[in-house]
Write an enzyme that holds these catalytic residues in place. Structure first.
Site, PDB file in Angstrom:
ATOM      1  N   GLU A 126       0.844  -1.195   0.000  1.00  0.00           N
ATOM      2  CA  GLU A 126       0.000   0.000   0.000  1.00  0.00           C
ATOM      3  C   GLU A 126       0.879   1.245   0.000  1.00  0.00           C
ATOM      4  O   GLU A 126       2.018   1.218   0.489  1.00  0.00           O
ATOM      5  CB  GLU A 126      -0.901   0.019   1.235  1.00  0.00           C
ATOM      6  CG  GLU A 126      -0.119   0.097   2.535  1.00  0.00           C
ATOM      7  CD  GLU A 126      -0.989  -0.067   3.767  1.00  0.00           C
ATOM      8  OE1 GLU A 126      -1.517   0.956   4.230  1.00  0.00           O
ATOM      9  OE2 GLU A 126      -1.105  -1.204   4.262  1.00  0.00           O
ATOM     10  N   LYS A 128       2.639   4.579   1.120  1.00  0.00           N
ATOM     11  CA  LYS A 128       2.997   5.130   2.439  1.00  0.00           C
ATOM     12  C   LYS A 128       2.665   6.623   2.428  1.00  0.00           C
ATOM     13  O   LYS A 128       3.332   7.414   1.777  1.00  0.00           O
ATOM     14  CB  LYS A 128       4.474   4.913   2.751  1.00  0.00           C
ATOM     15  CG  LYS A 128       4.857   5.356   4.157  1.00  0.00           C
ATOM     16  CD  LYS A 128       6.317   5.052   4.443  1.00  0.00           C
ATOM     17  CE  LYS A 128       6.666   5.417   5.880  1.00  0.00           C
ATOM     18  NZ  LYS A 128       6.476   6.870   6.145  1.00  0.00           N
ATOM     19  N   ASP A 130       2.416  10.415   3.424  1.00  0.00           N
ATOM     20  CA  ASP A 130       3.286  11.357   4.118  1.00  0.00           C
ATOM     21  C   ASP A 130       2.417  12.321   4.912  1.00  0.00           C
ATOM     22  O   ASP A 130       2.064  13.410   4.458  1.00  0.00           O
ATOM     23  CB  ASP A 130       4.146  12.113   3.100  1.00  0.00           C
ATOM     24  CG  ASP A 130       5.229  12.943   3.768  1.00  0.00           C
ATOM     25  OD1 ASP A 130       5.432  12.782   4.988  1.00  0.00           O
ATOM     26  OD2 ASP A 130       5.867  13.747   3.072  1.00  0.00           O
ATOM     27  N   GLU A 184      -3.418   7.656   8.966  1.00  0.00           N
ATOM     28  CA  GLU A 184      -2.631   8.856   8.689  1.00  0.00           C
ATOM     29  C   GLU A 184      -3.543  10.031   8.353  1.00  0.00           C
ATOM     30  O   GLU A 184      -4.424   9.930   7.497  1.00  0.00           O
ATOM     31  CB  GLU A 184      -1.679   8.592   7.516  1.00  0.00           C
ATOM     32  CG  GLU A 184      -0.462   9.467   7.503  1.00  0.00           C
ATOM     33  CD  GLU A 184       0.641   8.952   8.411  1.00  0.00           C
ATOM     34  OE1 GLU A 184       1.684   9.609   8.477  1.00  0.00           O
ATOM     35  OE2 GLU A 184       0.457   7.888   9.051  1.00  0.00           O
ATOM     36  N   TYR A 236      -5.381   2.304   8.070  1.00  0.00           N
ATOM     37  CA  TYR A 236      -4.609   1.181   7.530  1.00  0.00           C
ATOM     38  C   TYR A 236      -4.128   0.187   8.590  1.00  0.00           C
ATOM     39  O   TYR A 236      -3.476  -0.796   8.268  1.00  0.00           O
ATOM     40  CB  TYR A 236      -3.392   1.689   6.748  1.00  0.00           C
ATOM     41  CG  TYR A 236      -2.487   2.629   7.523  1.00  0.00           C
ATOM     42  CD1 TYR A 236      -1.701   2.181   8.572  1.00  0.00           C
ATOM     43  CD2 TYR A 236      -2.414   3.970   7.185  1.00  0.00           C
ATOM     44  CE1 TYR A 236      -0.875   3.037   9.271  1.00  0.00           C
ATOM     45  CE2 TYR A 236      -1.591   4.847   7.866  1.00  0.00           C
ATOM     46  CZ  TYR A 236      -0.822   4.372   8.915  1.00  0.00           C
ATOM     47  OH  TYR A 236      -0.012   5.230   9.611  1.00  0.00           O
ATOM     48  N   LYS A 324      11.118   2.766   0.430  1.00  0.00           N
ATOM     49  CA  LYS A 324      11.139   4.204   0.223  1.00  0.00           C
ATOM     50  C   LYS A 324      11.557   4.568  -1.198  1.00  0.00           C
ATOM     51  O   LYS A 324      12.315   3.849  -1.844  1.00  0.00           O
ATOM     52  CB  LYS A 324      12.085   4.872   1.234  1.00  0.00           C
ATOM     53  CG  LYS A 324      11.804   4.504   2.691  1.00  0.00           C
ATOM     54  CD  LYS A 324      10.360   4.728   3.079  1.00  0.00           C
ATOM     55  CE  LYS A 324       9.982   6.178   3.144  1.00  0.00           C
ATOM     56  NZ  LYS A 324      10.315   6.851   4.378  1.00  0.00           N
ATOM     57  N   CYS A 429      44.677  17.167  19.986  1.00  0.00           N
ATOM     58  CA  CYS A 429      43.263  17.475  20.176  1.00  0.00           C
ATOM     59  C   CYS A 429      43.047  18.982  20.070  1.00  0.00           C
ATOM     60  O   CYS A 429      43.711  19.753  20.770  1.00  0.00           O
ATOM     61  CB  CYS A 429      42.789  16.970  21.534  1.00  0.00           C
ATOM     62  SG  CYS A 429      41.080  17.433  21.936  1.00  0.00           S
ATOM     63  N   CYS A 432      41.875  20.256  23.822  1.00  0.00           N
ATOM     64  CA  CYS A 432      42.710  20.266  25.031  1.00  0.00           C
ATOM     65  C   CYS A 432      44.199  20.205  24.750  1.00  0.00           C
ATOM     66  O   CYS A 432      45.011  20.335  25.674  1.00  0.00           O
ATOM     67  CB  CYS A 432      42.310  19.119  25.968  1.00  0.00           C
ATOM     68  SG  CYS A 432      42.742  17.469  25.349  1.00  0.00           S
ATOM     69  N   CYS A 447      41.625  11.544  20.913  1.00  0.00           N
ATOM     70  CA  CYS A 447      42.294  12.364  21.915  1.00  0.00           C
ATOM     71  C   CYS A 447      42.623  11.514  23.131  1.00  0.00           C
ATOM     72  O   CYS A 447      41.801  10.717  23.597  1.00  0.00           O
ATOM     73  CB  CYS A 447      41.387  13.525  22.322  1.00  0.00           C
ATOM     74  SG  CYS A 447      41.925  14.414  23.793  1.00  0.00           S
ATOM     75  N   CYS A 453      39.980  16.553  28.971  1.00  0.00           N
ATOM     76  CA  CYS A 453      39.547  17.132  27.700  1.00  0.00           C
ATOM     77  C   CYS A 453      38.131  17.676  27.872  1.00  0.00           C
ATOM     78  O   CYS A 453      37.195  16.912  28.113  1.00  0.00           O
ATOM     79  CB  CYS A 453      39.569  16.085  26.597  1.00  0.00           C
ATOM     80  SG  CYS A 453      38.972  16.719  25.003  1.00  0.00           S
TER      81      CYS A 453
END
Length: 706
Positions: A126, A128, A130, A184, A236, A324, A429, A432, A447, A453
């Site tokens: 089905e 999707k 939005d 939805e 749904y 998607k 780093c 520090c 580091c 740090c």
């Protein structure tokens, strides 16, 4: 285009750095999308990021973070609405992006169910939608409550607003005693355009897209405003039921239609991946002609009995996935390369870009992964992007899709400035000044400053107060940075001594910008409320490398209490003996995670900091499920060999529901071994230790009455 770095090419350290970046991006996206109805990235792109995150976690399960996006659904309910706790959680869906993903989905389903490729297995497909997820609760056929998804567990009560939507019936003749209909809320393209025209003419807010308009309209505190907006609703799914709707997904959807709900006419029954993909292509071709926004196709196992068997992961059902539509890419100027320092000391390069729209979203930052990626090499030293390095000033391609987080994917050398200099990755780093070393086999430079740090200290504190950890209301990342800069807090224990250490702490805080007496008092009270903390959250909050949320829950369940956990870690510090073996035997805990736990807790400074923290807390032991009458409650069970009447995953889930601890290895603490055909060394070791052993039939007989 140049080849992109795949999940398989990641090593542990680069994966860790990427998961940290993904967590930050997705948390902000959740807040913008669900909490503010103003998404900064598209739905397709958001799901693409989650897919990348999930794929890395699947390959490196020990690296799953305490604030993993995989364990989050939506965002916390907004203020202004009363809260509704969903009787059945409203979960998100796993994502798929190509034909192989759909084949893999079908394979996973069949493997879990123990069915072969020759067995018939049908799916529904089905569009999707939005829009904004909504749950409608009917009792004796009458609508009594409507709630948004919220964070999946708790949503917003929008009952008055939902009653204004014509697609939502007030009454359902002859319906169940209890029926929760889910679907939805959306806005059609013509209605959206008409609304924006009216808004513009009246000087009101003009919405960016139909999804924003629908979400903003439904979440109005004044239902009269919602009524004036042209909202629609597709049903749904369902939540709590007093009796089943049907035996299949398709028949259940038909039943909802018979009740008077609008259901999507493009929903189709498919006999396997090939038909699913064909329907996906048909819907994708129709996408531009539909009068509503969709961002993919949802597939669900049609047989509801099989859906029940398949069950759920932490935030997604095993029996459904969302395929998607593809995302986009764009070119822009890379203005600078910055280095960020994470809580584990990892130096992560970030591309600062001239803002560019990618898939309808403005992007100004992108990950560059690590120094090898910048130089044009992968983790194995092989050439990527044809060996082209990345420099400030370059014209670069930004890529966003299911397999990749926003990142620089390619470079146009023809547009490189003559004065562009090769980027030199720092060996100290930037926060520090400590040495930043890269151990052999590690893709990430780290580091060595540790607690000195400031970047690491602040990130650890942010992790400590994150949603999956202590989640102290009013004390978020921004406040942590402020308090650290003021030297109010340097370690987690300092949070709980604030009130005691500052006799005028309330006065100091309420005089700060953004604070008042009420908010300051609320903060101190919120801190005190968190002095009682569940054991899994405490383990989470410590931010121990490789120990994510799922692992914290497993470890907490195994040991039961902080005292047991603490004693076990002290006993396992030399990484030998019964305590070490017991830790490694926890299902899902490997040598890497076990070593990280014991090594971290053995460091004097870290141990002292944790001891100071625990002294301020009451750690709640794990509440075990009611397993009265269970023959395996409290016992440690190991499965080995081939199970023929249920899959290994089903057997494990069933054992845990009955209160058993499922271990991956046999030890003196094992109570029961369930051995199928092909059992090898585990069965021999169990026999040597005199551990009770059952075959699959014996196991099923043992639990048959539970």
């Amino acid at each position: 285009m140049a080849s992109l770095r795949s999940i398989e090419e990641l090593d542990e350290t680069s994966a860790k750095a990427e998961l940290a970046q993904l967590s930050k991006i997705l948390q902000q996206a959740n807040l913008a999308y669900h909490g503010q109805d103003a998404p900064e990235i598209s739905d397709a792109e958001y799901d693409a990021l989650k897919r990348r995150n999930a794929a890395i976690e699947e390959r490196f399960p020990a690296l799953k973070r305490a604030d993993s996006p995989s364990d989050q659904v939506g965002a916390a309910p907004a203020e202004g609405f009363s809260k509704v706790t969903h009787a059945i959680s409203m979960l998100s869906l796993s994502n798929a992006f190509d034909a192989d993903d759909i084949t893999d989905f079908d394979t996973r389903v069949r493997k879990y169910l123990g069915t072969s490729e020759d067995d018939t297995l049908t799916y529904t497909a089905e569009p999707k939608i939005d829009g904004l997820s909504l749950s409608l609760r009917y009792e004796n056929g009458r609508l009594i409550q409507a709630a948004t998804r919220g964070d999946g567990s708790v949503g917003e009560n929008v009952t008055a607003n939902a009653r204004t939507i014509s697609d939502i019936p007030e009454n359902i003749p002859g319906a169940h005693d209890v029926l929760e209909v889910r679907g939805e809320v959306y806005m059609s393209h013509p209605d959206f355009e008409a609304l924006n025209t009216r808004q513009s003419e009246s000087g009101g807010k003009v919405f960016a897209n139909p999804r924003n308009a629908a979400a903003g309209s439904l979440r109005q505190l004044d239902a009269r405003i919602t009524k004036s907006r042209p909202l629609r609703f597709f049903a749904y799914a369902w939540g709590a039921l007093s009796e089943p709707l049907a035996k299949t997904q398709m028949d259940a959807i038909a039943r909802l239609a018979a009740f008077g709900f609008s259901v999507n006419p493009l929903t189709k029954l498919c006999a396997g991946p090939q038909e699913m993909l064909e329907h996906y292509t048909q819907i994708e071709e129709m996408r531009a002609t539909l009068e509503y926004d969709i961002d993919g196709v949802v597939y669900k196992v049609n047989d509801l009995t099989l859906q029940e068997r398949l069950g759920f992961r932490s935030t997604t059902p095993r029996w459904a996935t969302a395929h998607k539509f593809p995302a986009e890419l764009a070119w822009t100027r890379l203005e600078a390369i910055d280095i960020q320092v994470g809580r584990t000391g990892a130096l992560s390069p970030v591309a600062r870009l001239s803002p560019v729209t990618v898939g309808g979203v403005v992007v100004s930052n992108a990950t560059l992964h690590n120094e090898d990626y910048i130089a044009g090499r992968d983790s194995k030293g092989e050439t990527i992007r044809e060996g082209k390095d990345i420099r400030a000033g370059d014209w670069v391609q930004v890529y966003r899709a299911g397999d990749v987080i926003p990142k620089v994917a390619d470079v146009d050398l023809s547009k490189r400035p003559n004065d562009a200099e090769r980027f030199v990755f720092p060996t100290v780093c930037p926060q520090c000044g400590s040495d930043a070393i890269r151990e052999e086999g590690d893709a990430v430079r780290r580091c060595t400053g540790g607690l000195i740090c400031p970047a690491q200290a602040v990130e650890k504190l942010k992790h400590f107060v994150s949603r999956a950890a202590f989640d102290i209301e009013g004390l978020g990342a921004k406040q942590v940075e402020q308090f650290y800069a003021d030297q109010w807090i340097k370690e987690p224990a300092d949070i709980f001594t604030l009130r005691a250490r500052f006799s005028d702490g309330l006065q100091q805080l309420k005089n700060r910008e953004g604070w008042g007496e009420k908010s300051a008092t609320n903060l101190f009270d919120a801190i005190d409320e968190k002095r009682q903390i569940p054991l899994p959250r405490l383990i989470f909050s410590l931010g121990i490398r490789h120990v994510g949320e799922a692992a914290s829950n497993m470890i907490a369940l195994h040991y039961g209490s902080w005292e047991n956990f603490d004693a076990a870690m002290r006993a396992a510090v030399d990484q030998s003996g019964d305590a070490w073996d017991d830790l490694n035997a926890i299902d899902g805990v490997g040598t890497v995670m076990a070593s990280s736990l014991t090594q971290t807790l053995a460091q004097p400074a870290e141990r002292a900091s944790i001891d100071r923290l625990v002294a301020e807390l009451t750690v709640q032991p794990v509440e075990r499920p009611d397993t009265q009458g269970s023959p395996v409650a409290g016992k440690t069970v190991v499965f080995t060999g081939t199970l023929e009447k249920m899959t290994r995953a089903e057997a494990k889930a069933r054992a845990e529901r009955l209160g058993a601890k499922v271990s991956g290895s046999v030890s003196a603490k094992t109570d029961l071994l369930v051995a199928g055909p092909g059992a090898g060394s585990k069965a021999k070791k169990a026999a040597d230790l005199g551990i009770e052993t059952l075959d699959e039939d014996g196991w099923l007989a043992l639990i048959s009455d539970i």
